[in-house]
Each structure stands twice: as C-alpha cells, then as structure tokens.
Design a protein around this motif. Structure first.
Motif, PDB file in Angstrom:
ATOM      1  N   SER A   1       0.833  -1.212   0.000  1.00  0.00           N
ATOM      2  CA  SER A   1       0.000   0.000   0.000  1.00  0.00           C
ATOM      3  C   SER A   1       0.863   1.255   0.000  1.00  0.00           C
ATOM      4  CB  SER A   1      -0.919   0.021   1.224  1.00  0.00           C
ATOM      5  OG  SER A   1      -1.755  -1.103   1.219  1.00  0.00           O
TER       6      SER A   1
ATOM      7  N   GLN B   1      -8.001   0.428  -0.170  1.00  0.00           N
ATOM      8  CA  GLN B   1      -8.533  -0.709   0.575  1.00  0.00           C
ATOM      9  C   GLN B   1      -9.836  -0.257   1.245  1.00  0.00           C
ATOM     10  OE1 GLN B   1      -4.974  -1.762   2.611  1.00  0.00           O
ATOM     11  NE2 GLN B   1      -5.483  -3.908   2.808  1.00  0.00           N
TER      12      GLN B   1
ATOM     13  N   ASP C   1      -6.348  -1.369  -4.555  1.00  0.00           N
ATOM     14  CA  ASP C   1      -5.736  -1.985  -3.379  1.00  0.00           C
ATOM     15  C   ASP C   1      -6.727  -2.985  -2.791  1.00  0.00           C
ATOM     16  OD1 ASP C   1      -4.268  -2.631  -1.156  1.00  0.00           O
ATOM     17  OD2 ASP C   1      -3.804  -0.556  -0.598  1.00  0.00           O
ATOM     18  N   GLU C   2      -6.490  -4.248  -3.047  1.00  0.00           N
ATOM     19  CA  GLU C   2      -7.375  -5.324  -2.606  1.00  0.00           C
ATOM     20  C   GLU C   2      -8.850  -4.986  -2.820  1.00  0.00           C
ATOM     21  OE1 GLU C   2      -6.377  -7.181   1.089  1.00  0.00           O
ATOM     22  OE2 GLU C   2      -4.356  -6.355   0.986  1.00  0.00           O
TER      23      GLU C   2
HETATM   24 MG   LIG Z   1      -2.196  -2.636   2.311  1.00  0.00          MG
END
Ligand SMILES: [Mg+2]
Ligand SMILES: Nc1ncnc2c1ncn2[C@@H]1O[C@H](COP(=O)(O)OP(=O)(O)OP(=O)(O)O)[C@@H](O)[C@H]1O
Lengths: 264, 294
Positions: free
Chosen positions: B49, B94, B172-173
C-alpha cells in the motif's frame, strides 16, 4: 499531518519514571504547578530548572521531545512575556515611550515568567511522554474514587475516558486514510481561501462520523455480548501498585518545597 | 502521452525524525509500463500500500525519485499542482466504501470529476455511465450511499474513481471481503477496462488466482523491498520460493507441484485449469476411461 499531532504522545520506555505509579506522576505534576509559584528569585528558578532537568534525564528521553512540547505554545508565551516586559515598571528604566517602559524589573519578571511556562510544560510533557494514556485514565479513576460518596459516577466517567483515549489513535489513522482517499479524488486540504477550506472538510467529516458511530455501535454490542455490566465489584486488568519509588518521589517533591521556602 | 511510471532508488520512512520512525520501503527500482496489468503481491506489511501511494504522489519518497509520465516526484517536490497526476492516476483504496459521503450515489460519483473541473452536467452523465459499468441498476443513483449493502457501496466507490477517467487505475485489494460472485464481477470489470479502454492497471491482491488469470506482470514484495518481477508463469514456477515468502500459489500450480513430486512432468507451470488438464491428460495411462472407479 500525523507528525504534528505527535505532541505529548506516549513514548514507550523502561526508565524509573516510566515505572512510577501514574497516580504519583499525575499528582506531582499538579503539585509542581503549585510550588512553582513559590519561586521568586534567580536561585529558586535555577534550582527548579535543575530539578526538572534531573527528572528529564531520568526518563532517558531526548530533550528534543520536551522542547517540541513548548513549540506550539511559543507565541502565547512570548506574548505574555512581552506584556510583562513592556508594562511593568520598577528598578532601572532602560527605555520608555508613553505608557511603554522597559525596566530592569520588567525584564527580570519577563524572564521568570518565561521560565515558569517552560518548566510547567516540561513537567506535563514528562507526564504524557512517560505514561500510557490508559494508565492515566486508571489513575484519574483511582483518584476520583472518594467522590463516590457524593454520587459522582466515577466508573462511568473513567470508562468514557479510557474509551475516548483508546480511540484517539484509531481515529487519527482513519482521518489520514479518508483524507488520502479524498485527495485521490481531487480534494485539496488546507489550500485556497477559508470558504474553500471549510468545504473541503465536509467529505472528511461525514465519513469520519459515520465510521465513528458504526464503531461505537460495534463496541457496545461487543461489550454487552461479553456481559459487561460496569460499576461495582469489577476487577481490573491493569492493577496500580504503589511502590517504594513512589514514596521516594513524593519525598523528593517535599524536599524541593522545603528548599524553595528556604531559598526564596 | 506515455504514462510509464518509474521508481529509482526509492525509499520511504513513516514519521521521519520521531521515535516512531518506521522504514516501509527501501531501494525500490521498478518500471510499470503503460497499458500493462501489474499485480503486486507480498506478505501483509511488506509495503504494497505504501508503494502504490507513490504512484499518484499521495506520498512523496523520502529518498530517490518517482517519475509519473512526464512528472518527476522527489522528496523536495512541492505539494501544489499535483492534481493533474491524481486525475490521470485513479486510486481505489482498501475498503473504499469508507470514502462515500454525498446525499446520493449520483452526487458521490460526480464528486471526483467535478473536483477536476468537469461540469456538473457532464459529471452526472458520467455517474450514470459508471453505475452501469460497475454492474448496478440506474435506480441506485438517487439513493443514499449509506442505504446500500457493503458490496454495492464498494462498487459505487469504484465508480467514483472511474468517473475521473484515469489512464492508470490502482486497486488496493478491491475484492477483500466480497462474495465469490462479487469478486468475479469486479475482476471481470477491471479486465474489460484494461482490454477495451487500454487502462494501465495496478492491482494489489492476496488472491493468486486473480494474479494468474488477469496480470501480465507480477511484482513480489518483502520487507519493503521488491524481491522479484516477472510474468505470472515465471513467478509461480518456483512454488517453494513463494512459500518461503509466506505467499501462496494458484491452486493449479500447487496441484501441479504435487504431481511433479510424484514424477509427472510439465513443459510449463500450468496457471489455469485448462492448461493443467491439457498437460495432464496425455500423461494419465487410463485417461478418459472410468471402468476402474471404485
Ligand atoms: Mg495494504
Ligand atoms: N501511517 C503509518 N505510520 C507508520 N507506519 C506505517 C503507516 N502505514 C504503514 N506503516 C508501516 O509500513 C509498513 C508497510 O505497510 P503497508 O500498509 O504498505 O503494508 P501492506 O503490504 O499494504 O500490507 P497489507 O497487505 O496488510 O495491506 C508496515 O510495517 C506498517 O506498519
């Protein structure tokens, strides 16, 4: 952002000051504010200064962190010192212009006030740098206990305090995260005129409120699910214990008081 | 314009000059090519991240330089005038649903483009397009984002970034916590954007299947450094090495790895079920016969 909010944050350590009972540290910090008013000449100020330096040395934390504690208040301090210098008369007059006088008395008083501010800030920084916030909450709870006789809700206040303290870092992380997400969507924080800046706050505050309420609800549910009842008869995970070092600390402060009274 | 992103000796330390200093990245040298689909994998806390937040200058390196298209970001770069980068490089964080705040879904999606100077009318038009793109019905446009389910909120948040019409999309995910169908939907949508709109995609994920199915380049991170860059087949061919890095491999690769230990041979590491079946079938002595099923 988070660098600025560092002020007064707990720094883990294993010094003798870290290990003191938080109640002693809290009480003595207040006590110190009281006795600093006993100082009225250079000997007493020098003595208090040396005492504070010894205390700081004992924390094994760099002096820089204490000085950082002064920085946000520096304008207030300088303003007060300036007022004192310019508007108090007595002793040799160096310079005057209408009601504004710079006298030896004013200069000396200005320096004393400056010292007073700095020493008080150093001592309270020492308290917050060496005591985890939750221990401070425990100390406050323990010290407020006598108020139960007048039906002051000690447990509830202490619980609110510890929950609030516990969630300060979480909330700061959350703020940082949401700010970044909105920056990625083109928001400029801290830029433009005051009106634009206030508008930029909305996309930050609303998600922050929403997540705080959600978190509060989750926390309440979790506490109820685990049978939290609060109040009377509840044992504590962190037990405060009064030790020899704590008695010695009190003794040290008593000695300081005596020396101050003699020197003044 | 070519939007290659290049990292040169990049290091990043959180909270420099405090006792809470923590070095999250060191000596990163990496090029993310225009129009590529790059997956970033790595153990939790490896710096994924942190790395991607350099791609749109949300973080500036504490050492080294990041070049984004024709902009060079150094530790000294001023915080002003970064908006053009943020428009070109869209970032889905995220759990992006935590960024929703407007009264209606339409307004929330239009928020990004309007910040970049797109007219309100055009932004709302984009909102309508994007809602369909992420697989939601038009009816949600006038609803409050807070009345939606978690999965729907996620899609609205992604639509809000897509509405900025970025050239590079960072995710991010994006599928963390979604059901399998929601996962497939979102990954399918990302793949379409990559193939049809030529978007450069950078995906952080813990799902090796997604890496195998969609990415054409994989970056493996460990302890704040890049330890390997390669195609999925290159990276997944060494199963043991990945396990040592506490990473998984796609099920097919893991299965093939077991078979290799039992004496089977594969010309290349199979990454999809079809590839696995194609290579396996000729090696099975009684392939296609089921008369010996017990
Ligand atoms: Mg992360
Ligand atoms: N705001 C911050 N302040 C200080 N340290 C941080 C901060 N954010 C991340 N870190 C640290 O930097 C390192 C890398 O974190 P990062 O979030 O980039 O990891 P990640 O690879 O994305 O992990 P995950 O898979 O769990 O999302 C971690 O050791 C983390 O503790």
């Amino acid at each position: 952002m988070s660098n600025k909010l560092l002020l007064g944050r707990f720094i883990p350590g294993d010094s003798i000051v870290h290990r003191l009972d938080p109640r002693v540290k809290l009480l003595m910090s207040f006590y110190f504010v009281g006795i600093i008013f006993l100082a009225d000449n250079w000997q007493t100020y020098l003595f208090l200064f040396l005492f504070t330096m010894v205390a700081i040395l004992l924390t094994k934390i760099k002096l820089g962190f204490f000085i950082k504690g002064v920085r946000p208040l520096i304008w207030l301090i300088l303003f007060t010192v300036l007022l004192q210098m310019l508007f108090s008369s007595g002793g040799t007059v160096y310079w005057s212009w209408g009601p504004i006088v710079i006298s030896s008395y004013g200069v000396v008083n200005g320096i004393y006030i400056f010292m007073r501010f700095v020493l008080i800030i150093f001592m309270s920084t020492l308290l917050t740098l060496t005591t985890p916030p939750l221990s401070l909450a425990d100390a406050i709870e323990s010290l407020l206990k006598p108020l139960k006789v007048i039906h002051f809700p000690v447990y509830e206040v202490a619980l609110m305090l510890s929950i609030a303290l516990r969630f300060v870092p979480t909330l700061m992380d959350e703020t940082e995260k949401i700010m970044n997400a909105q920056r990625a969507r083109g928001v400029d924080f801290g830029e433009g005129n005051i009106f634009q800046q206030m508008r930029a706050i909305v996309p930050l505050l609303i998600p922050l409120f929403v997540s705080s309420f959600n978190r509060a609800e989750d926390l309440a549910t979790a506490m109820e699910a685990r049978g939290y009842q609060g109040g009377e008869g509840r044992s504590k995970y962190r037990v405060l214990s009064w030790q020899l070092a704590d008695n010695l600390t009190i003794l040290a402060f008593a000695l300081v008081t005596v020396v101050l009274v003699i020197l003044r | 314009m070519v939007m290659d992103i290049t990292f040169k000796d990049v290091g990043y330390t959180y909270q420099v000059g405090t006792p809470f200093e923590s070095r999250a990245l060191h000596e990163i040298n990496l090029t993310l090519r225009d129009h590529a689909f790059t997956a970033i994998i790595g153990h939790t806390g490896s710096g994924k991240s942190t790395l991607v937040q350099h791609l749109n200058a949300l973080l500036k390196p504490t050492s080294g330089t990041v070049t984004i298209g024709d902009r060079v970001i150094t530790p000294e770069t001023n915080n002003k005038n970064l908006k053009p980068i943020r428009q070109k490089v869209g970032m889905v964080f995220q759990f992006p649903e935590s960024q929703l705040f407007e009264e209606t879904v339409a307004k929330d999606i239009a928020f990004g483009p309007m910040n970049f100077g797109v007219s309100e009318e055009e932004s709302l038009k984009r909102a309508k397009e994007m809602v369909q793109l992420v697989g939601l019905k038009d009816a949600v446009l006038e609803r409050s984002p807070f009345d939606l389910s978690g999965g729907q909120m996620r899609r609205v948040a992604i639509a809000g970034v897509l509405a900025m019409k970025p050239e590079v999309l960072i995710l991010d995910e994006p599928t963390a916590g979604l059901d399998p169908e929601g996962r497939r939907d979102i990954m399918g949508m990302v793949q379409r954007l990559h193939q049809e709109n030529q978007l450069t995609v950078i995906l952080i994920t813990h799902l090796m299947e997604d890496v195998a199915n969609y990415a054409d380049q994989v970056v493996v991170m460990e302890n704040g450094g890049v330890v390997k860059v390669g195609t999925p087949r290159e990276v997944f061919s060494n199963v043991q090495w990945l396990r040592d890095k506490q990473l998984g491999v796609p099920e097919t690769a893991a299965f093939a790895d077991q078979l290799i230990k039992k004496g089977f041979q594969f010309k290349q590491m199979p990454l999809t079920e079809t590839e696995l079946a194609d290579e396996l079938l000729p090696q099975l002595p009684q392939a296609g016969r089921n008369d010996n099923v017990e």
